[in-house]
Design a protein around this motif. Structure first.
Motif, short mmCIF file in Angstrom:
data_model
loop_
_atom_site.label_atom_id
_atom_site.label_comp_id
_atom_site.label_asym_id
_atom_site.label_seq_id
_atom_site.Cartn_x
_atom_site.Cartn_y
_atom_site.Cartn_z
N ALA A 1 4.18 14.76 -3.29
CA ALA A 1 4.06 15.79 -2.25
C ALA A 1 4.37 15.25 -0.86
N PHE A 2 4.11 13.95 -0.65
CA PHE A 2 4.27 13.39 0.69
C PHE A 2 5.45 12.41 0.76
N GLY A 3 6.23 12.31 -0.32
CA GLY A 3 7.46 11.51 -0.28
C GLY A 3 7.24 10.03 -0.12
N ILE A 4 6.29 9.48 -0.90
CA ILE A 4 6.00 8.04 -0.80
C ILE A 4 6.64 7.31 -1.98
N ASP A 5 7.64 6.50 -1.73
CA ASP A 5 8.23 5.71 -2.81
C ASP A 5 7.33 4.52 -3.13
N LEU A 6 7.40 4.07 -4.38
CA LEU A 6 6.57 2.94 -4.82
C LEU A 6 6.80 1.72 -3.90
N GLY A 7 5.69 1.17 -3.41
CA GLY A 7 5.77 -0.01 -2.55
C GLY A 7 5.80 0.29 -1.07
N ASP A 8 5.92 1.56 -0.69
CA ASP A 8 6.13 1.90 0.73
C ASP A 8 4.86 1.99 1.57
N ALA A 9 3.75 2.47 1.00
CA ALA A 9 2.58 2.79 1.82
C ALA A 9 1.29 2.59 1.04
N HIS A 10 0.25 2.18 1.75
CA HIS A 10 -1.10 2.25 1.17
C HIS A 10 -1.50 3.71 1.06
N VAL A 11 -2.23 4.04 0.00
CA VAL A 11 -2.78 5.39 -0.15
C VAL A 11 -4.28 5.27 -0.36
N ILE A 12 -5.03 5.77 0.61
CA ILE A 12 -6.50 5.75 0.55
C ILE A 12 -6.95 7.17 0.24
N ARG A 13 -7.83 7.31 -0.75
CA ARG A 13 -8.32 8.65 -1.10
C ARG A 13 -9.83 8.61 -1.31
N ASN A 14 -10.51 9.59 -0.70
CA ASN A 14 -11.95 9.73 -0.93
C ASN A 14 -12.30 11.21 -0.83
N ALA A 15 -13.55 11.56 -1.03
CA ALA A 15 -13.95 12.96 -0.96
C ALA A 15 -13.77 13.46 0.47
N GLY A 16 -12.83 14.37 0.66
CA GLY A 16 -12.56 14.94 1.97
C GLY A 16 -11.51 14.22 2.79
N GLY A 17 -11.03 13.08 2.33
CA GLY A 17 -10.09 12.31 3.16
C GLY A 17 -10.75 11.85 4.45
N SER A 18 -11.97 11.34 4.33
CA SER A 18 -12.77 10.99 5.51
C SER A 18 -12.35 9.67 6.13
N ALA A 19 -12.09 9.70 7.44
CA ALA A 19 -11.70 8.49 8.16
C ALA A 19 -12.86 7.51 8.28
N ARG A 20 -14.07 8.03 8.49
CA ARG A 20 -15.24 7.15 8.58
C ARG A 20 -15.42 6.35 7.29
N ASP A 21 -15.34 7.08 6.18
CA ASP A 21 -15.51 6.46 4.86
C ASP A 21 -14.41 5.43 4.59
N ALA A 22 -13.25 5.66 5.19
CA ALA A 22 -12.08 4.81 4.90
C ALA A 22 -11.93 3.63 5.85
N LEU A 23 -12.85 3.46 6.80
CA LEU A 23 -12.61 2.49 7.88
C LEU A 23 -12.40 1.06 7.36
N ARG A 24 -13.21 0.65 6.37
CA ARG A 24 -13.03 -0.68 5.79
C ARG A 24 -11.58 -0.86 5.28
N SER A 25 -11.12 0.11 4.51
CA SER A 25 -9.77 0.01 3.93
C SER A 25 -8.70 0.04 5.02
N ILE A 26 -8.91 0.86 6.05
CA ILE A 26 -7.92 0.96 7.13
C ILE A 26 -7.80 -0.38 7.88
N ILE A 27 -8.94 -1.01 8.17
CA ILE A 27 -8.90 -2.30 8.87
C ILE A 27 -8.16 -3.34 8.02
N ILE A 28 -8.45 -3.37 6.73
CA ILE A 28 -7.77 -4.32 5.84
C ILE A 28 -6.26 -4.03 5.82
N SER A 29 -5.92 -2.76 5.71
CA SER A 29 -4.50 -2.36 5.67
C SER A 29 -3.77 -2.84 6.92
#
Lengths: 169, 169
Positions: free
Chosen positions: A48-76
């Protein structure tokens, strides 16, 4: 003993692996961005978002919450060099349908007092208005000292009814 | 002004939406399971793990960490009725390459003391051994009072070099 879900994984993966040709992709995302979206079953981010394999990290959680994802975002960003965040919430999100009180009440009713105690301080991060939640999460990321100022951040809504994205901010 | 990444999203999504026919899927996952895996750019869960649109929640974070995903897992089970967890970590994971001290040090060096202070208590949840990390996360979920005892939980490794999954536990 494999469950039907496990059997499906094994058989579909064998098909996938038999045609797999991308075994030499690098660890850091080639296009240096990350997509943060919801765990919702009706979203296929790659397609749906046009991401080819290897191109982007994909983080998914309930609601797509930025707060919940902060650990993963910093690592990314700090360890794997991504420079842009695409945040996508969606219509019909389950997180619009309950409150923290509802969720804690359900856990207590279904799982008992020890489960309720284990997660007593958990914020389920429900949302009240979809567009406002997108704006709020983008603001949160822009304000966070842990996200560099030169990171490009945009916020979107995906419509599960039409397959379309629209930009919010 | 759209970035090249945002332009890619808009153009690829327009293509996807023009052929989209699944606008009437229900909110709860049709096959009542969830997949928890890493945000790694080299993983396409729908294709590699045989997940049809609408069938399963997909939770992704740095390392496919069960602790980090607990909020989403509880919502998936208590509010949206999933009954099985497929946990998949992968070879070549970035989480094998640094320690908490490394990550906190990088944040302080790259982003400064206010960022370091903002995330001072954050556990980045790095892992030391892949198979042990899969076993440890499955154990964590089985021990958690917030995960019902009748939920089926299995742990796997995905090989980014071959496209194959193998079951660990």
């Amino acid at each position: 003993m494999a469950s039907p879900i496990q059997e499906n994984l094994v058989s579909k993966n064998a098909e996938y692996a038999s045609k797999f040709t991308k075994g030499d992709l690098a660890l850091p995302p080639a296009k240096h961005y990350l997509v943060l979206t919801c765990m919702d079953a009706r979203i296929d981010p790659a397609a749906a978002f046009g991401i080819d394999l290897g191109d982007a990290h994909v983080i998914r959680n309930a609601g797509g919450s930025a707060r919940d994802a902060l650990r993963s975002i910093i690592i990314s960003q700090q360890l794997l060099g991504t420079k842009e965040i695409i945040l996508i919430k969606h219509t019909g999100c389950g997180m619009l349908t309950f409150s923290n009180e509802d969720a804690h009440g359900l856990v207590k009713k279904n799982l008992g007092p020890s489960a309720a105690a284990e997660i007593a301080t958990l914020d389920f991060l429900p949302i009240k208005n979809l567009d406002d939640a997108v704006k709020g999460d983008v603001e949160y990321l822009k304000r966070s000292a842990a996200v560099p100022e030169d990171v490009i951040i945009s916020g979107w809504v995906y419509e599960v009814e039409t397959g379309k994205v629209r930009r919010i901010v």
